[in-house]
Scaffold this motif. Structure first.
Motif, PDB file in Angstrom:
ATOM      1  N   ILE A 296       1.193  -1.169  -0.069  1.00  0.00           N
ATOM      2  CA  ILE A 296      -0.134   0.108  -0.492  1.00  0.00           C
ATOM      3  C   ILE A 296       1.170   1.324   0.018  1.00  0.00           C
ATOM      4  N   ALA A 297       1.713   1.362   0.517  1.00  0.00           N
ATOM      5  CA  ALA A 297       2.725   2.434   1.281  1.00  0.00           C
ATOM      6  C   ALA A 297       2.825   2.734  -0.400  1.00  0.00           C
ATOM      7  N   ARG A 298       3.788   1.160  -1.313  1.00  0.00           N
ATOM      8  CA  ARG A 298       4.262   1.445  -2.568  1.00  0.00           C
ATOM      9  C   ARG A 298       3.189   2.158  -3.477  1.00  0.00           C
ATOM     10  N   VAL A 299       2.358   1.544  -3.336  1.00  0.00           N
ATOM     11  CA  VAL A 299       0.846   2.530  -4.403  1.00  0.00           C
ATOM     12  C   VAL A 299       1.322   4.212  -3.663  1.00  0.00           C
ATOM     13  N   TYR A 300       1.744   4.463  -2.794  1.00  0.00           N
ATOM     14  CA  TYR A 300       1.448   6.061  -1.992  1.00  0.00           C
ATOM     15  C   TYR A 300       2.736   6.717  -3.278  1.00  0.00           C
ATOM     16  N   ALA A 301       3.791   5.565  -2.804  1.00  0.00           N
ATOM     17  CA  ALA A 301       5.053   6.080  -3.300  1.00  0.00           C
ATOM     18  C   ALA A 301       4.730   6.503  -4.631  1.00  0.00           C
ATOM     19  N   GLU A 302       4.598   5.394  -5.104  1.00  0.00           N
ATOM     20  CA  GLU A 302       4.011   6.431  -7.141  1.00  0.00           C
ATOM     21  C   GLU A 302       3.732   6.058  -7.607  1.00  0.00           C
TER      22      GLU A 302
ATOM     23  N   PRO B 188       2.936   9.847  -7.403  1.00  0.00           N
ATOM     24  CA  PRO B 188       2.903   9.309  -5.662  1.00  0.00           C
ATOM     25  C   PRO B 188       1.824  11.253  -4.521  1.00  0.00           C
ATOM     26  N   VAL B 189       2.207  10.357  -3.298  1.00  0.00           N
ATOM     27  CA  VAL B 189       2.062  11.901  -2.976  1.00  0.00           C
ATOM     28  C   VAL B 189       2.764  12.043  -1.782  1.00  0.00           C
ATOM     29  N   GLU B 190       3.191  13.570  -2.280  1.00  0.00           N
ATOM     30  CA  GLU B 190       4.266  13.030  -1.579  1.00  0.00           C
ATOM     31  C   GLU B 190       4.123  14.010   0.145  1.00  0.00           C
ATOM     32  N   GLY B 191       4.289  13.243   0.727  1.00  0.00           N
ATOM     33  CA  GLY B 191       4.906  13.129   2.641  1.00  0.00           C
ATOM     34  C   GLY B 191       3.670  12.544   3.018  1.00  0.00           C
ATOM     35  N   LEU B 192       2.956  11.400   2.765  1.00  0.00           N
ATOM     36  CA  LEU B 192       1.665  10.868   3.124  1.00  0.00           C
ATOM     37  C   LEU B 192       2.569   9.765   3.222  1.00  0.00           C
ATOM     38  N   ARG B 193       2.338   9.464   4.920  1.00  0.00           N
ATOM     39  CA  ARG B 193       2.525   7.876   5.165  1.00  0.00           C
ATOM     40  C   ARG B 193       0.439   7.125   5.067  1.00  0.00           C
ATOM     41  N   SER B 194       1.271   5.806   4.643  1.00  0.00           N
ATOM     42  CA  SER B 194      -0.405   4.777   4.251  1.00  0.00           C
ATOM     43  C   SER B 194      -1.100   5.246   5.921  1.00  0.00           C
ATOM     44  N   SER B 195       0.293   5.145   7.162  1.00  0.00           N
ATOM     45  CA  SER B 195      -0.903   5.166   8.238  1.00  0.00           C
ATOM     46  C   SER B 195      -1.417   6.094   8.615  1.00  0.00           C
ATOM     47  N   PHE B 196      -1.361   7.794   8.006  1.00  0.00           N
ATOM     48  CA  PHE B 196      -2.503   8.691   7.676  1.00  0.00           C
ATOM     49  C   PHE B 196      -4.200   8.421   7.519  1.00  0.00           C
ATOM     50  N   VAL B 197      -3.465   7.830   6.215  1.00  0.00           N
ATOM     51  CA  VAL B 197      -5.537   7.631   5.938  1.00  0.00           C
ATOM     52  C   VAL B 197      -6.595   7.024   6.459  1.00  0.00           C
ATOM     53  N   LEU B 198      -6.579   6.322   7.219  1.00  0.00           N
ATOM     54  CA  LEU B 198      -7.552   5.977   7.990  1.00  0.00           C
ATOM     55  C   LEU B 198      -8.295   7.668   8.434  1.00  0.00           C
ATOM     56  N   GLU B 199      -7.258   8.066   9.625  1.00  0.00           N
ATOM     57  CA  GLU B 199      -7.831   9.399  10.603  1.00  0.00           C
ATOM     58  C   GLU B 199      -8.259  10.233   9.412  1.00  0.00           C
ATOM     59  N   LEU B 200      -7.419  10.386   7.812  1.00  0.00           N
ATOM     60  CA  LEU B 200      -7.525  11.689   7.250  1.00  0.00           C
ATOM     61  C   LEU B 200      -8.846  11.411   6.744  1.00  0.00           C
ATOM     62  N   LEU B 201      -9.584  10.019   6.509  1.00  0.00           N
ATOM     63  CA  LEU B 201     -10.917   9.883   5.747  1.00  0.00           C
ATOM     64  C   LEU B 201     -11.875  10.328   6.838  1.00  0.00           C
ATOM     65  N   ARG B 202     -11.900   9.699   7.544  1.00  0.00           N
ATOM     66  CA  ARG B 202     -12.428   9.798   9.195  1.00  0.00           C
ATOM     67  C   ARG B 202     -12.722  11.652   9.221  1.00  0.00           C
TER      68      ARG B 202
END
Length: 180
Positions: free
Chosen positions: A43-49, A51-65
């Motif tokens: 999943i992190a590789r998807v974001y790196a490709e 790219p979404v600069e500076g985004l950690r995949s571990s942030f996504v749940l809280e950002l969506l919430r």
């Protein structure tokens, strides 16, 4: 003395102790944790490709919430994602440093609300698309399995509701003289 005539050391008569068994070599759940890490890395590789600069995949749940429910206190956000206040406080600090969230004054002088920044609002649609694609990929993967992992999790949760993992561990430790 020359090398040819160097004194020899007599062998040590004390036998070497037997190797100590390493209990950490055995683990029923470590493969699951490694599997989760591998999936998270993909999943992190998807974001790196992306790219979404500076985004950690571990942030996504809280950002969506936060996008779905609007600004929340750290306590409210922690409860909504089932994390501890302490863990979420650290994550919010990291998300703030990365420019994804900001804190706003709360309802009283002691509280603060966590809110998305304009930077986060610009990419939240992409985050939702990734979340939904990930869930669809997991559903596809589970369809290939004879016993879906989500069902395993539900079964484990039911078993732990009958008897907690803490109680299971402490019952075994009570019988182990090394623990006392």
């Amino acid at each position: 003395m020359t090398e040819d005539h160097a004194p020899t050391t007599p062998p040590d008569p004390t036998p070497a102790p037997p190797p100590v068994e390493d209990p950490s070599e055995r683990s029923l759940w470590r493969p699951l944790r490694l599997l989760q890490d591998a999936i998270e890395a993909d999943i992190a590789r998807v974001y790196a490709e992306a790219p979404v600069e500076g985004l950690r995949s571990s942030f996504v749940l809280e950002l969506l919430r936060l996008h779905a429910r609007g600004p929340m206190t750290i306590t409210e956000l922690a409860e909504s994602v089932r994390r501890t206040h302490s863990a979420l406080s650290q994550k919010v600090a990291a998300m703030r440093r990365a420019g994804w969230v900001e804190t706003l004054p709360g309802e009283d002088a002691r509280s603060k609300k966590v809110a998305l920044t304009p930077k986060a609002r610009e990419v939240v649609g992409r985050l939702a698309a990734e979340w939904e694609a990930t869930e669809a990929a997991l559903a596809e993967l589970e369809a290939e399995l004879p016993y879906p992992l989500s069902r395993v999790v539900e079964d484990v949760e039911r078993a732990l509701a009958r008897r907690s993992f803490h109680d299971r561990i402490t019952a075994r430790l009570a019988q182990d003289p090394r623990w006392h």
